[in-house]
Design a protein around this motif. Structure first.
Motif, PDB file in Angstrom:
ATOM      1  N   ILE A  33       2.274 109.749 -70.771  1.00  0.00           N
ATOM      2  CA  ILE A  33       1.590 110.549 -70.380  1.00  0.00           C
ATOM      3  C   ILE A  33       2.281 111.954 -70.652  1.00  0.00           C
ATOM      4  CG2 ILE A  33       1.103 111.943 -68.080  1.00  0.00           C
ATOM      5  CD1 ILE A  33       0.470 109.230 -66.586  1.00  0.00           C
ATOM      6  N   GLN A  34       3.649 112.166 -70.669  1.00  0.00           N
ATOM      7  CA  GLN A  34       4.269 113.324 -71.338  1.00  0.00           C
ATOM      8  C   GLN A  34       3.884 113.407 -72.715  1.00  0.00           C
ATOM      9  OE1 GLN A  34       8.576 112.765 -71.301  1.00  0.00           O
ATOM     10  NE2 GLN A  34       8.659 115.390 -71.581  1.00  0.00           N
ATOM     11  N   LYS A  35       3.953 112.525 -73.323  1.00  0.00           N
ATOM     12  CA  LYS A  35       3.858 112.640 -74.904  1.00  0.00           C
ATOM     13  C   LYS A  35       2.437 113.064 -75.161  1.00  0.00           C
ATOM     14  CE  LYS A  35       3.811 109.906 -79.067  1.00  0.00           C
ATOM     15  NZ  LYS A  35       4.006 108.809 -79.875  1.00  0.00           N
ATOM     16  N   GLU A  36       1.494 112.491 -74.312  1.00  0.00           N
ATOM     17  CA  GLU A  36       0.197 113.019 -74.623  1.00  0.00           C
ATOM     18  C   GLU A  36      -0.241 114.436 -74.147  1.00  0.00           C
ATOM     19  OE1 GLU A  36      -4.436 111.364 -73.770  1.00  0.00           O
ATOM     20  OE2 GLU A  36      -3.028 111.319 -71.884  1.00  0.00           O
ATOM     21  N   ALA A  37       0.620 114.849 -73.217  1.00  0.00           N
ATOM     22  CA  ALA A  37       0.445 116.232 -72.702  1.00  0.00           C
ATOM     23  C   ALA A  37       0.993 117.134 -73.620  1.00  0.00           C
ATOM     24  CB  ALA A  37       1.031 116.445 -71.302  1.00  0.00           C
ATOM     25  N   CYS A  38       1.979 116.786 -74.163  1.00  0.00           N
ATOM     26  CA  CYS A  38       2.639 117.566 -75.118  1.00  0.00           C
ATOM     27  C   CYS A  38       1.728 117.776 -76.421  1.00  0.00           C
ATOM     28  CB  CYS A  38       4.104 117.138 -75.541  1.00  0.00           C
ATOM     29  SG  CYS A  38       5.129 117.358 -74.358  1.00  0.00           S
ATOM     30  N   GLU A  39       1.038 116.799 -76.944  1.00  0.00           N
ATOM     31  CA  GLU A  39       0.130 116.475 -77.921  1.00  0.00           C
ATOM     32  C   GLU A  39      -0.990 117.849 -77.552  1.00  0.00           C
ATOM     33  OE1 GLU A  39      -0.700 112.542 -78.923  1.00  0.00           O
ATOM     34  OE2 GLU A  39       1.429 112.316 -79.661  1.00  0.00           O
ATOM     35  N   ILE A  40      -1.504 117.509 -76.489  1.00  0.00           N
ATOM     36  CA  ILE A  40      -2.646 118.295 -76.070  1.00  0.00           C
ATOM     37  C   ILE A  40      -2.304 119.766 -76.042  1.00  0.00           C
ATOM     38  CG2 ILE A  40      -4.109 118.827 -74.442  1.00  0.00           C
ATOM     39  CD1 ILE A  40      -4.259 116.033 -73.529  1.00  0.00           C
ATOM     40  N   PHE A  41      -1.135 120.164 -75.386  1.00  0.00           N
ATOM     41  CA  PHE A  41      -0.731 121.430 -75.571  1.00  0.00           C
ATOM     42  C   PHE A  41      -0.491 122.104 -76.754  1.00  0.00           C
ATOM     43  CE2 PHE A  41      -0.610 121.311 -71.153  1.00  0.00           C
ATOM     44  CZ  PHE A  41      -0.517 122.245 -70.435  1.00  0.00           C
ATOM     45  N   ARG A  42      -0.020 121.284 -77.754  1.00  0.00           N
ATOM     46  CA  ARG A  42       0.252 121.675 -79.158  1.00  0.00           C
ATOM     47  C   ARG A  42      -1.352 122.097 -79.726  1.00  0.00           C
ATOM     48  NH1 ARG A  42       3.210 117.124 -79.872  1.00  0.00           N
ATOM     49  NH2 ARG A  42       5.454 117.704 -79.535  1.00  0.00           N
TER      50      ARG A  42
END
Length: 165
Positions: A33-42
């Protein structure tokens, strides 16, 4: 008030578009979930740099079984590689709908209003997260910092005058 009205209108339009909120079947791990959120914010193409870390579940939202992430936003420059002001936002994963939409709640540093962000990971436009939220808090912190610096300079000058007298 502007953000609240904007969020309400955005949410209403989104629901009227026919999206059906249903939790997807396969649960994800907190790290995924953290990895996906970071990708989305990028993909939001923010002018801020950010870091993202997981917070202990009980520290922010003990009622929610999903992870909360702390995003730390900053704008380093060549003149100031370590910015004087940084802003954090606690981003709580809330739900994943059957159409792939990810729902986050965002609590900006020092604010009481929780904003809801709806993101389709395959179709990120950048409009889902308002950079103005970070700018607003950053500007408040900068003005407060400048006020404290003025007070400390004034106190220092008064102390120098009184010690020389």
């Amino acid at each position: 008030h502007f953000f609240g009205i904007s969020l309400l209108v955005d949410s209403l339009l989104y629901f009227l578009s026919g999206a059906v909120p249903k939790m997807a079947e396969a649960p994800m791990s907190p790290l995924d979930i953290q990895k996906e959120a970071c990708e989305i914010f990028r993909k939001f193409s923010l002018s801020f740099q950010f870091t993202c870390s997981l917070l202990p579940a009980s520290s922010v939202a003990p009622h929610n079984p999903y992870p909360t992430m702390r995003f730390l936003f900053s704008k380093p420059t060549n003149q100031s590689p370590i910015p004087a002001v940084t802003v954090y936002a606690d981003v709580q994963f809330e739900d994943r709908w059957s159409d792939g939409t990810v729902v986050y709640s965002v609590l900006m540093e020092g604010q009481k209003f929780v904003r809801t962000v709806y993101v389709k990971p395959g179709a990120v436009t950048g409009a889902e997260f308002q950079e103005a939220w970070v700018d607003y808090v950053g500007n408040l912190k900068q003005r407060c910092r400048e006020g404290f610096l003025k007070l400390s300079r004034r106190a220092g000058a008064e102390a120098a005058v009184s010690s020389s007298a």
